[in-house]
Design a protein around this motif. Sequence first.
Motif, PDB file in Angstrom:
ATOM      1  N   ASP A  31       0.826  -1.209   0.000  1.00 14.63           N
ATOM      2  CA  ASP A  31       0.000   0.000   0.000  1.00 14.63           C
ATOM      3  C   ASP A  31       0.862   1.262   0.000  1.00 14.63           C
ATOM      4  O   ASP A  31       0.423   2.317  -0.464  1.00 14.63           O
ATOM      5  N   SER A  32       2.081   1.157   0.504  1.00  8.44           N
ATOM      6  CA  SER A  32       2.988   2.309   0.389  1.00  8.44           C
ATOM      7  C   SER A  32       3.352   2.560  -1.073  1.00  8.44           C
ATOM      8  O   SER A  32       3.440   3.720  -1.516  1.00  8.44           O
ATOM      9  N   GLY A 108      -1.209  -3.264   8.804  1.00 10.72           N
ATOM     10  CA  GLY A 108      -0.465  -2.706   7.683  1.00 10.72           C
ATOM     11  C   GLY A 108      -1.053  -1.406   7.191  1.00 10.72           C
ATOM     12  O   GLY A 108      -0.330  -0.436   6.918  1.00 10.72           O
ATOM     13  N   ALA A 109      -2.388  -1.360   7.074  1.00  2.47           N
ATOM     14  CA  ALA A 109      -3.055  -0.131   6.637  1.00  2.47           C
ATOM     15  C   ALA A 109      -2.814   0.998   7.630  1.00  2.47           C
ATOM     16  O   ALA A 109      -2.606   2.155   7.238  1.00  2.47           O
ATOM     17  N   ALA A 110      -2.843   0.664   8.921  1.00  2.00           N
ATOM     18  CA  ALA A 110      -2.597   1.687   9.936  1.00  2.00           C
ATOM     19  C   ALA A 110      -1.176   2.246   9.825  1.00  2.00           C
ATOM     20  O   ALA A 110      -0.956   3.454   9.996  1.00  2.00           O
ATOM     21  N   LEU A 111      -0.216   1.384   9.535  1.00  2.00           N
ATOM     22  CA  LEU A 111       1.163   1.853   9.372  1.00  2.00           C
ATOM     23  C   LEU A 111       1.299   2.748   8.139  1.00  2.00           C
ATOM     24  O   LEU A 111       2.016   3.765   8.170  1.00  2.00           O
ATOM     25  N   VAL A 112       0.632   2.368   7.059  1.00  2.00           N
ATOM     26  CA  VAL A 112       0.670   3.208   5.854  1.00  2.00           C
ATOM     27  C   VAL A 112       0.026   4.561   6.137  1.00  2.00           C
ATOM     28  O   VAL A 112       0.523   5.607   5.705  1.00  2.00           O
ATOM     29  N   TYR A 113      -1.074   4.552   6.866  1.00  2.00           N
ATOM     30  CA  TYR A 113      -1.738   5.812   7.222  1.00  2.00           C
ATOM     31  C   TYR A 113      -0.824   6.678   8.074  1.00  2.00           C
ATOM     32  O   TYR A 113      -0.749   7.901   7.894  1.00  2.00           O
ATOM     33  N   GLN A 114      -0.095   6.037   8.991  1.00  2.00           N
ATOM     34  CA  GLN A 114       0.836   6.784   9.823  1.00  2.00           C
ATOM     35  C   GLN A 114       1.949   7.406   8.970  1.00  2.00           C
ATOM     36  O   GLN A 114       2.348   8.550   9.184  1.00  2.00           O
ATOM     37  N   LEU A 115       2.418   6.659   7.971  1.00  2.00           N
ATOM     38  CA  LEU A 115       3.486   7.145   7.110  1.00  2.00           C
ATOM     39  C   LEU A 115       3.011   8.274   6.197  1.00  2.00           C
ATOM     40  O   LEU A 115       3.690   9.291   6.032  1.00  2.00           O
ATOM     41  N   PHE A 116       1.851   8.072   5.574  1.00  2.00           N
ATOM     42  CA  PHE A 116       1.409   8.969   4.503  1.00  2.00           C
ATOM     43  C   PHE A 116       0.226   9.853   4.895  1.00  2.00           C
ATOM     44  O   PHE A 116      -0.295  10.575   4.037  1.00  2.00           O
ATOM     45  N   GLY A 117      -0.183   9.846   6.168  1.00  2.00           N
ATOM     46  CA  GLY A 117      -1.358  10.619   6.579  1.00  2.00           C
ATOM     47  C   GLY A 117      -1.334  12.077   6.148  1.00  2.00           C
ATOM     48  O   GLY A 117      -2.306  12.571   5.546  1.00  2.00           O
ATOM     49  N   PRO A 118      -0.260  12.819   6.400  1.00  2.00           N
ATOM     50  CA  PRO A 118      -0.241  14.223   5.969  1.00  2.00           C
ATOM     51  C   PRO A 118      -0.337  14.383   4.453  1.00  2.00           C
ATOM     52  O   PRO A 118      -0.950  15.337   3.954  1.00  2.00           O
TER      53      PRO A 118
END
Length: 267
Positions: A31-32, A108-118
């Motif tokens: 997802d990243s 995994g989705a939560a980690l991607v959200y943390q990475l790309f949230g802004p």
Amino acid sequence: MAEEAAPAVSTLRGELISEMLAVAIIITLGDSAAAMITLYDPSPYATAYWGVCIAWGLAVTIAIYVTGAVSGTHANPAVTLALTLFRDFPRRKVLPYVVAQVAGAMIGAALVYQLFGPVIDAYNASHALTRAQGGAAGVFFTAPGLHITALHAFWDEVVLTAILLLGIFAITDEFNTSAPMANASALIIGLLVACIGASAGFLEGWPINPARDFGPRLFCWLLGWGESAFPGPDHYWWVPIAGPLVGGVVGAGLYQFLVKPYLPRRR
């Protein structure tokens, strides 16, 4: 006197942790890559879509190398179902495995959200989109491509997941003399995933895995994507679940009944 070898310890808890970790790895990396192609203009993959496919494939390879010795790295409810029907995987483990796989996908989705949230928020603001309208949803879960209806997408996923399981069963069959050796099988399975994406990924994002789509979709539903996640456009949400489950059984069955009986006999 030589020391006795310590007994092998294989518990269901360890297998479930392994499955959860495997899917979390796949979704975090995959997802990243989807975020890289969705959120940036120009996208680094604008003229190199194969890079996205390789990212997903290598994510699968890494997950297998990390967890394969513990759980076998199903990392996919369609794989778990096929192994249960054709390779004697214990039925009592099916539901726990699937729950662990979906939980891993949500992590995994939560980690991607943390990475790309802004970046997600900036993308939606610049395109006058809201989460409820499906803004940046393509980072997390799949949707029908141009000219593809939900029903057509279902049959696409049956075919693509059948190819996936046909390949996995061949690659992991110890009696198949043409299959790669054990240490290479993870790489070949990853390349198979990449090949499917390169061949048909634009149809609906080649989910070929119910957990891969459902976990991030559920995560996004909880974080405000609402009806764009469930039920999704054209009530699409069921397609990445039902299509791969049916296709996985079809592909595994094709191998078991049309290929395996004709393998060279071992003396």
